[in-house]
Design a protein around this motif. Structure first.
Motif, PDB file in Angstrom:
ATOM      1  N   ASP A  45      30.220 -83.538 -72.110  1.00 42.93           N
ATOM      2  CA  ASP A  45      29.557 -84.835 -72.089  1.00 42.93           C
ATOM      3  C   ASP A  45      28.247 -84.792 -71.305  1.00 42.93           C
ATOM      4  N   PRO A  46      27.303 -85.659 -71.649  1.00 47.24           N
ATOM      5  CA  PRO A  46      25.979 -85.655 -71.002  1.00 47.24           C
ATOM      6  C   PRO A  46      25.985 -86.361 -69.652  1.00 47.24           C
ATOM      7  N   GLY A  47      26.520 -85.687 -68.655  1.00 44.75           N
ATOM      8  CA  GLY A  47      26.580 -86.242 -67.306  1.00 44.75           C
ATOM      9  C   GLY A  47      25.452 -85.733 -66.429  1.00 44.75           C
ATOM     10  N   PHE A  48      25.388 -86.272 -65.225  1.00 49.17           N
ATOM     11  CA  PHE A  48      24.313 -85.964 -64.292  1.00 49.17           C
ATOM     12  C   PHE A  48      24.623 -84.712 -63.478  1.00 49.17           C
ATOM     13  N   SER A  49      23.574 -83.999 -63.108  1.00 52.92           N
ATOM     14  CA  SER A  49      23.717 -82.843 -62.217  1.00 52.92           C
ATOM     15  C   SER A  49      22.527 -82.814 -61.270  1.00 52.92           C
ATOM     16  N   SER A  50      22.794 -82.871 -59.975  1.00 52.79           N
ATOM     17  CA  SER A  50      21.696 -82.817 -59.007  1.00 52.79           C
ATOM     18  C   SER A  50      21.108 -81.417 -58.921  1.00 52.79           C
ATOM     19  N   THR A  51      21.931 -80.390 -59.145  1.00 51.49           N
ATOM     20  CA  THR A  51      21.405 -79.024 -59.104  1.00 51.49           C
ATOM     21  C   THR A  51      20.429 -78.787 -60.251  1.00 51.49           C
ATOM     22  N   ARG A  52      20.676 -79.413 -61.381  1.00 53.08           N
ATOM     23  CA  ARG A  52      19.835 -79.229 -62.566  1.00 53.08           C
ATOM     24  C   ARG A  52      18.391 -79.672 -62.312  1.00 53.08           C
ATOM     25  N   LEU A  53      18.200 -80.571 -61.360  1.00 55.71           N
ATOM     26  CA  LEU A  53      16.852 -81.057 -61.060  1.00 55.71           C
ATOM     27  C   LEU A  53      15.907 -79.917 -60.681  1.00 55.71           C
ATOM     28  N   SER A  54      16.461 -78.852 -60.100  1.00 56.50           N
ATOM     29  CA  SER A  54      15.620 -77.716 -59.711  1.00 56.50           C
ATOM     30  C   SER A  54      14.996 -77.033 -60.916  1.00 56.50           C
ATOM     31  N   LEU A  55      15.644 -77.120 -62.069  1.00 57.16           N
ATOM     32  CA  LEU A  55      15.058 -76.602 -63.301  1.00 57.16           C
ATOM     33  C   LEU A  55      14.116 -77.624 -63.929  1.00 57.16           C
ATOM     34  N   LEU A  56      14.561 -78.876 -63.997  1.00 55.46           N
ATOM     35  CA  LEU A  56      13.737 -79.910 -64.629  1.00 55.46           C
ATOM     36  C   LEU A  56      12.405 -80.064 -63.909  1.00 55.46           C
ATOM     37  N   ASP A  57      12.432 -80.002 -62.573  1.00 54.87           N
ATOM     38  CA  ASP A  57      11.198 -80.177 -61.798  1.00 54.87           C
ATOM     39  C   ASP A  57      10.259 -78.976 -61.929  1.00 54.87           C
ATOM     40  N   ARG A  58      10.770 -77.877 -62.484  1.00 54.32           N
ATOM     41  CA  ARG A  58       9.924 -76.702 -62.730  1.00 54.32           C
ATOM     42  C   ARG A  58       9.569 -76.588 -64.216  1.00 54.32           C
ATOM     43  N   GLY A  59       9.741 -77.685 -64.945  1.00 50.57           N
ATOM     44  CA  GLY A  59       9.288 -77.726 -66.324  1.00 50.57           C
ATOM     45  C   GLY A  59      10.303 -77.413 -67.387  1.00 50.57           C
ATOM     46  N   PHE A  60      11.558 -77.131 -66.987  1.00 53.54           N
ATOM     47  CA  PHE A  60      12.594 -76.837 -67.972  1.00 53.54           C
ATOM     48  C   PHE A  60      13.050 -78.103 -68.693  1.00 53.54           C
ATOM     49  N   ILE A  61      13.404 -77.944 -69.957  1.00 53.66           N
ATOM     50  CA  ILE A  61      14.176 -78.938 -70.699  1.00 53.66           C
ATOM     51  C   ILE A  61      15.622 -78.447 -70.699  1.00 53.66           C
ATOM     52  N   PHE A  62      16.561 -79.381 -70.542  1.00 51.51           N
ATOM     53  CA  PHE A  62      17.973 -79.017 -70.578  1.00 51.51           C
ATOM     54  C   PHE A  62      18.605 -79.677 -71.800  1.00 51.51           C
ATOM     55  N   ALA A  63      19.333 -78.882 -72.589  1.00 49.37           N
ATOM     56  CA  ALA A  63      19.939 -79.396 -73.821  1.00 49.37           C
ATOM     57  C   ALA A  63      21.422 -79.055 -73.870  1.00 49.37           C
ATOM     58  N   ILE A  64      22.234 -80.036 -74.230  1.00 51.15           N
ATOM     59  CA  ILE A  64      23.654 -79.806 -74.465  1.00 51.15           C
ATOM     60  C   ILE A  64      23.882 -79.860 -75.972  1.00 51.15           C
ATOM     61  N   ALA A  65      24.405 -78.786 -76.531  1.00 49.04           N
ATOM     62  CA  ALA A  65      24.747 -78.741 -77.952  1.00 49.04           C
ATOM     63  C   ALA A  65      26.217 -79.131 -78.099  1.00 49.04           C
ATOM     64  N   HIS A  66      26.470 -80.249 -78.759  1.00 50.54           N
ATOM     65  CA  HIS A  66      27.838 -80.758 -78.909  1.00 50.54           C
ATOM     66  C   HIS A  66      28.469 -80.151 -80.160  1.00 50.54           C
ATOM     67  N   ILE A  67      28.756 -78.871 -80.075  1.00 46.69           N
ATOM     68  CA  ILE A  67      29.173 -78.072 -81.219  1.00 46.69           C
ATOM     69  C   ILE A  67      30.653 -78.247 -81.543  1.00 46.69           C
ATOM     70  N   ARG A  68      31.021 -77.838 -82.747  1.00 45.70           N
ATOM     71  CA  ARG A  68      32.422 -77.904 -83.154  1.00 45.70           C
ATOM     72  C   ARG A  68      33.292 -76.965 -82.313  1.00 45.70           C
ATOM     73  N   GLY A  69      34.498 -77.376 -82.109  1.00 44.32           N
ATOM     74  CA  GLY A  69      35.392 -76.704 -81.168  1.00 44.32           C
ATOM     75  C   GLY A  69      35.638 -77.597 -79.975  1.00 44.32           C
ATOM     76  N   GLY A  70      34.658 -78.485 -79.687  1.00 45.49           N
ATOM     77  CA  GLY A  70      34.868 -79.585 -78.762  1.00 45.49           C
ATOM     78  C   GLY A  70      35.480 -80.754 -79.521  1.00 45.49           C
ATOM     79  N   GLN A  71      35.498 -81.921 -78.901  1.00 44.26           N
ATOM     80  CA  GLN A  71      36.124 -83.075 -79.541  1.00 44.26           C
ATOM     81  C   GLN A  71      35.213 -84.299 -79.501  1.00 44.26           C
ATOM     82  N   GLU A  72      33.914 -84.051 -79.305  1.00 47.18           N
ATOM     83  CA  GLU A  72      32.962 -85.140 -79.182  1.00 47.18           C
ATOM     84  C   GLU A  72      32.984 -86.074 -80.378  1.00 47.18           C
ATOM     85  N   MET A  73      33.166 -85.541 -81.564  1.00 50.19           N
ATOM     86  CA  MET A  73      33.100 -86.338 -82.788  1.00 50.19           C
ATOM     87  C   MET A  73      34.483 -86.597 -83.384  1.00 50.19           C
TER      88      MET A  73
END
Length: 707
Positions: A487-515
């Motif tokens: 699920d698309p939740g928050f991460s404070s550690t991830r900010l270290s990547l975002l603030d350095r120009g990274f985009i973060f993407a979650i692929a909700h692929i089959r094998g999970g139960q999102e859909m």
């Protein structure tokens, strides 16, 4: 004066030359010891099979050599690792406290102290203005241990005693103890090899039930009854699960009336056994016998049970049945019908309300139903990508629902919702130090088309101003197994990547139960390759739509998500600049053939049983270790733990050894083994950040960012 400066200049020059010319060690090479493995008439040769000898000094030497090599290769970003660690640690409010919840006569909460790695478990009687009682101080309990995990606790009905479980190895074999919360006395009982959190008190405040685990397979398979102050040798076996494909749990119902034993074979069958907590020497009775293809959950409510069931309902439906008639399905009455576009995920019950957790279009929803009027409503969250869930609500006689909420831009939040007045109260939002402002970040929800035409949801987050012209580095993450939804939740550690120009993407692929349930069914067993194909197709979509480029696309996954990483780089290595595979399950066939390895037998319905040739051939066609080829691979960081109970350390170790021998590129191939931890890595809240800092530094170094 001139001579002094000249001498200094010479010394500095020599020092610089020495530093620059320090040779990097040659990559470690594991000794080749071929072993033939024959299955279904087919022979495989495993050159590194011997690496499973945990006590072999040669194996330990190899793992240590890999750690030394990693340290040297990443020495240019050692300062960056430290900076990242300090940065992430600096966002954490060190002296913090959870939102209290009421259970019985007490309010329970955890708190952290400045510098403390572990939580302190506390309670107050009667009101939040009461005197604090410290039940367990995690920092004190962890002293003298390189790893420590409190595996839950359970307070007796009279509020005086607590069962608690400890793991000091990270092997998930917990030692059960009993503490008198009034006197602080620890009772003499020491019950080893138990299941974390799976224990329950009877109403007499002296009898307890617990699950015993097999120390080899790590499967819980026996339930014992223990009476306080009696020798553990006298404990009575009350149930034994003979089928080693089933997982077991034990708990007390929310109503407190029943002690429940639940056994579950994921995707195959469920069975519950119940005992009235007031009759601890009685016999556990089956709620409904297990039946292949039938999964169900139960919640006791007054004189009946609510049953979440997939009986004639792929996405599950809700039914109810009177006490005493549960084994007769003709007495079951439908409450919520099956819906093909809505997955019924979970439920909770209150004196006047029924609460359901549902999934639709890849997002979580919370539905509240009035038990008397049958009126219902859905809570509104108002963001394109988020995660919301029913919280811990042990109090039955209340109209207040506690739930959790977060999104890619909203820190973890705890709300209380008045189910009568519809009033929503924010009790706490995770405080992010260091000047965090959610308005500086943007989240998106988009869809990529898989090669078979299926639309794959993708959740993205980035800092405002990040260009989508292909120049941004991007980290794509996923898991995609066991029906576990990322699920698309928050991460404070991830900010270290975002603030350095990274985009973060979650692929909700089959094998999970999102859909929904079908999303899971289409990503397991003989359809497992959909999981890998979906991930690759999402990568191609992100590149085509200029979120990133092949020179700046990174991928990350752990455990079964590590299997995903291995399969993906075998299929499409050219798409990725770098990959982080954490505790990866990569030697699929060999592991699934060895029923002595923890958890293997319970996995047959996820991957298949390779003793069956059809499954053997299919698993062999994607198993990362078996499909390593002489070709170029992306930069790769692999992590593991020597005491891992889920994915044994030798899987990633063997994989790295084989990759080293066969890959044709000069890209980095690094293996980090935590010699003191297991599947979850370091146990302290700050120590764990060091492992994240290592992963981030690896990626940032590859895009030339050492700041």
């Amino acid at each position: 004066m001139k001579r002094t400066w000249f001498t200094l200049l010479i010394l500095l020059t020599l020092h610089s030359m020495t530093q620059a010319q320090t040779p990097i060690l040659n990559p470690p090479k594991a000794i080749v010891k071929p072993k033939e493995l024959v299955t279904n008439g087919h022979t495989r040769t495993d050159n590194y099979y011997y690496l499973n000898e945990r006590e072999n000094p040669e194996v330990i030497k190899y793992l240590n050599a890999e750690n030394t090599y990693l340290d040297q290769v990443l020495s240019p970003v050692k300062d960056l690792q430290t900076k990242l660690f300090d940065e992430m640690k600096g966002r954490i409010k060190q002296q913090d406290e959870s939102v209290p919840y009421k259970e019985g006569n007490y309010y329970y909460y955890t708190r952290y102290v400045t510098g403390g790695e572990y939580p302190i478990y506390c309670r107050k009687k009667g009101s939040l203005q009461g005197t604090e009682e410290i039940m367990f101080d995690g920092n004190s309990l962890a002293k003298g241990h390189n790893y420590y995990q409190l595996g839950g606790y359970e307070v007796s009905d009279n509020d005086e005693l607590a069962i608690f479980a400890e793991d000091t190895v990270s092997r998930r074999l917990y030692t059960l103890r009993i503490k008198n919360l009034k006197t602080g006395k620890i009772y003499p009982e020491v019950i080893k090899d138990t299941e974390a959190g799976s224990f329950a008190w009877a109403t007499d405040n002296k009898t307890l039930f617990y699950i015993k685990k097999d120390p080899q397979t790590l499967l819980g398979y026996q339930v014992y009854r223990h009476v306080l102050d009696s020798p553990t040798a006298a404990d009575v076996l009350v149930y034994e699960e003979k089928d080693n494909q089933f997982y077991m749990g034990l708990s007390r119902s929310k109503s407190k009336k029943y002690i429940e034993i639940g056994v579950d074979h994921n995707g195959v069958a469920t069975e519950y056994r119940l005992l009235e907590a007031s009759q601890p020497t009685g016999e556990f009775k089956v709620f409904l016998p297990r039946e292949k293809g039938h999964e169900y959950d139960i919640v006791h409510y007054k004189d009946k049970f609510y049953v979440r069931t997939n009986w004639k309902a792929e996405n599950f439906r809700l039914m109810e049945v009177p006490e005493g008639k549960t084994a007769d399905r003709t007495t079951w009455k439908e409450v919520i019908a099956h819906r093909p576009d809505v997955y019924l995920a979970n439920m909770d019950v209150f004196v006047n309300h029924l609460v359901l957790g549902e999934r639709k279009a890849g997002l979580t929803n919370i539905r509240v139903i009035n038990q008397k009027t049958k009126a219902d409503e859905y809570l509104n969250f108002g963001e394109p990508a988020y995660v919301a869930g029913i919280g811990y609500n042990p109090d039955f006689n209340t109209n207040i629902l506690r739930y959790s909420y977060s999104s890619l831009t909203t820190p973890s939040s705890t709300f209380d919702y008045n189910m009568d007045t519809k009033e929503k109260t924010l009790k706490k939002q995770q405080e992010i130090l260091g000047g965090f402002d959610k308005n500086n970040y943007v989240s998106e929800r988009t869809y990529a088309t898989a090669r078979d035409g299926v639309k794959i949801p993708v959740s993205l987050v980035y800092r405002k101003g990040t260009k989508k012209d292909g120049s941004a580095p991007l980290l794509q993450y996923s898991y995609g197994s066991y029906g576990y939804s990322t699920d698309p939740g928050f991460s404070s550690t991830r900010l270290s990547l975002l603030d350095r120009g990274f985009i973060f993407a979650i692929a909700h692929i089959r094998g999970g139960q999102e859909m929904g349930r079908r999303w899971y069914e289409d990503g397991k067993m003989l359809k497992k390759k959909n999981t890998f194909n979906d991930f690759v197709n999402v990568s191609e979509y992100l590149i085509k739509n200029k979120y990133t480029s092949t020179s700046k696309l990174f991928a990350m996954g752990g455990s079964a998500g590590g299997l995903l990483m291995g399969a993906v780089i075998n299929q499409a290595p050219q798409l990725y600049r770098g990959v982080v595979a954490a505790v990866p399950f990569v030697d699929v066939v060999t592991t699934m053939l060895d029923e002595s390895i923890p958890l293997t037998t319970g996995e047959f319905e996820e991957w298949g049983n390779p003793k069956n040739k059809e499954y053997y051939d299919y698993m062999l066609s994607y198993s990362p270790y078996d499909n390593v080829e002489k070709k170029a691979y992306p930069n790769l960081l692999v992590t593991t733990g020597l005491h891992d109970s889920q994915v044994q350390y030798w899987e990633p170790a063997k994989w790295v050894a084989k990759l080293r021998a066969m890959k044709t590129d000069s890209n980095q191939l690094l293996l980090h083994t935590n010699m003191e931890a297991g599947h979850g890595g370091a146990s302290g809240r700050f120590q764990a950040l060091k492992e994240i800092a290592l992963e981030y530094a690896f990626m940032l170094n590859l895009v030339g960012d050492r700041q």
